[in-house]
Enzyme design. Structure first.
Site, PDB file in Angstrom:
ATOM      1  N   HIS A 232       0.816  -1.215   0.000  1.00  0.00           N
ATOM      2  CA  HIS A 232       0.000   0.000   0.000  1.00  0.00           C
ATOM      3  C   HIS A 232       0.851   1.266   0.000  1.00  0.00           C
ATOM      4  O   HIS A 232       0.835   2.049  -0.945  1.00  0.00           O
ATOM      5  CB  HIS A 232      -0.927   0.006   1.219  1.00  0.00           C
ATOM      6  CG  HIS A 232      -1.860  -1.146   1.306  1.00  0.00           C
ATOM      7  ND1 HIS A 232      -2.898  -1.330   0.415  1.00  0.00           N
ATOM      8  CD2 HIS A 232      -1.928  -2.178   2.186  1.00  0.00           C
ATOM      9  CE1 HIS A 232      -3.577  -2.421   0.737  1.00  0.00           C
ATOM     10  NE2 HIS A 232      -3.005  -2.956   1.814  1.00  0.00           N
ATOM     11  N   ASP A 233       1.575   1.491   1.086  1.00  0.00           N
ATOM     12  CA  ASP A 233       2.278   2.758   1.271  1.00  0.00           C
ATOM     13  C   ASP A 233       3.411   2.989   0.275  1.00  0.00           C
ATOM     14  O   ASP A 233       3.616   4.131  -0.164  1.00  0.00           O
ATOM     15  CB  ASP A 233       2.789   2.863   2.709  1.00  0.00           C
ATOM     16  CG  ASP A 233       1.652   2.959   3.713  1.00  0.00           C
ATOM     17  OD1 ASP A 233       0.505   3.218   3.298  1.00  0.00           O
ATOM     18  OD2 ASP A 233       1.903   2.769   4.926  1.00  0.00           O
TER      19      ASP A 233
END
Length: 302
Positions: A232-233
């Site tokens: 995600h990040d």
């Protein structure tokens, strides 16, 4: 090399994003926020990571909770410490300050991006203090939201759900925004083969990353029935450092703050033509996943 400030709540995938950012960009600062775990833990984890990386990036702690209501944490994913079952080594790092908002305002430069991979509380408070701040930075790359569906509720992604009022303020701020939501981040997934590759690499950083990913794979196996996790990040970092990997379209995005079932939802208007509000964000739809994973693997030492 792109300049950036990472606003984060480490957090396992935040740790991978911080490693990637220091590999691919000039990270001029880190600000921490309550999110995956409480603020004291997110700040401690950010400091530990700077020590592990051997960098002198200043860490400024920020908001200990959302603009409204009580904090939301995710220890069932990231562990009580935010680093899974990792035992952090000792170090002598200390925070450079405890006023992340002032740091964000003072560090604003026209060539500096803010990469926000946690709840958007610090950014919303900066905008509240100085609405023109968003015109003095290059833009904001957000890991948060989705064009459809959430992960903490059926409608809402965690970072937005943890402080919807802050997210609504950021999306309405007029900043140059890129949104990397769940629809995008789930295109970039890890595997047990990557964990084995990292362990075989032998380097301390690779071994550390292998442990984080192995822990996350165990969590995902329990929650979703498969040993893999989305990066995600790191996607929000790559959206700045390698924008050519992404397909992004301008869209109007609003954040639901009142709905009983939809609080924290990012409402992305995908209608064509002049039917609604003007676009306020670049919404990322697709990513070249093999190239993105190659960059992550390289940063981790695979």
């Amino acid at each position: 090399m792109k300049r950036m400030i990472i606003d984060c709540d480490p957090g396992l995938d935040d740790a991978i994003a911080l490693i990637l950012a220091h590999h691919c960009a000039e990270v001029v600062g880190i600000t921490t926020v309550s999110g995956n775990v409480p603020l004291a833990a997110t700040t401690a984890n950010a400091l530990m990571l700077t020590a592990m990386l051997g960098v002198d990036t200043p860490v400024h702690s920020g908001a200990a909770g959302p603009l409204v209501g009580a904090p939301t944490y995710a220890p069932h994913v990231h562990g009580e410490s935010g680093m899974g079952d990792f035992e952090p080594p000792g170090h002598d790092r200390t925070a450079a300050g405890d006023d992340a908002v002032s740091y964000l305002l003072d560090a604003a430069e026209s060539d500096t991006w803010v990469v926000a991979v946690g709840p958007l509380t610090n950014l919303a408070l900066a905008i509240e203090r100085d609405p023109d701040w968003v015109t003095r930075i290059a833009g904001i790359s957000i890991m948060g939201g989705s064009i459809a569906g959430g992960n903490v509720t059926p409608a809402a992604e965690f970072n937005i759900y943890a402080d919807p009022e802050a997210a609504a303020r950021v999306f309405a701020s007029g900043a140059d925004l890129v949104m990397c939501g769940l629809n995008l981040t789930h295109q970039v997934e890890t595997s047990d083969a990557l964990v084995a590759e990292l362990r075989a690499a032998g380097a301390p950083l690779a071994h550390f990353a292998a442990g984080l990913l192995d822990y996350l794979h165990g969590v995902m196996a329990e929650l979703l029935g498969r040993r893999a996790t989305a990066m995600h990040d790191p996607c929000a970092v790559l959206a700045v450092t390698h924008p050519e990997l992404f397909e992004v379209a301008p869209r109007p995005v609003a954040v639901e703050v009142d709905g009983t079932l939809t609080r924290g939802m990012t409402v992305v208007d995908e209608r064509t033509g002049n039917q609604g509000a003007a676009a306020n964000a670049g919404v990322a739809y697709r990513i070249d996943a093999p190239r993105a994973m190659a960059l992550v693997r390289g940063a981790l030492g695979a």
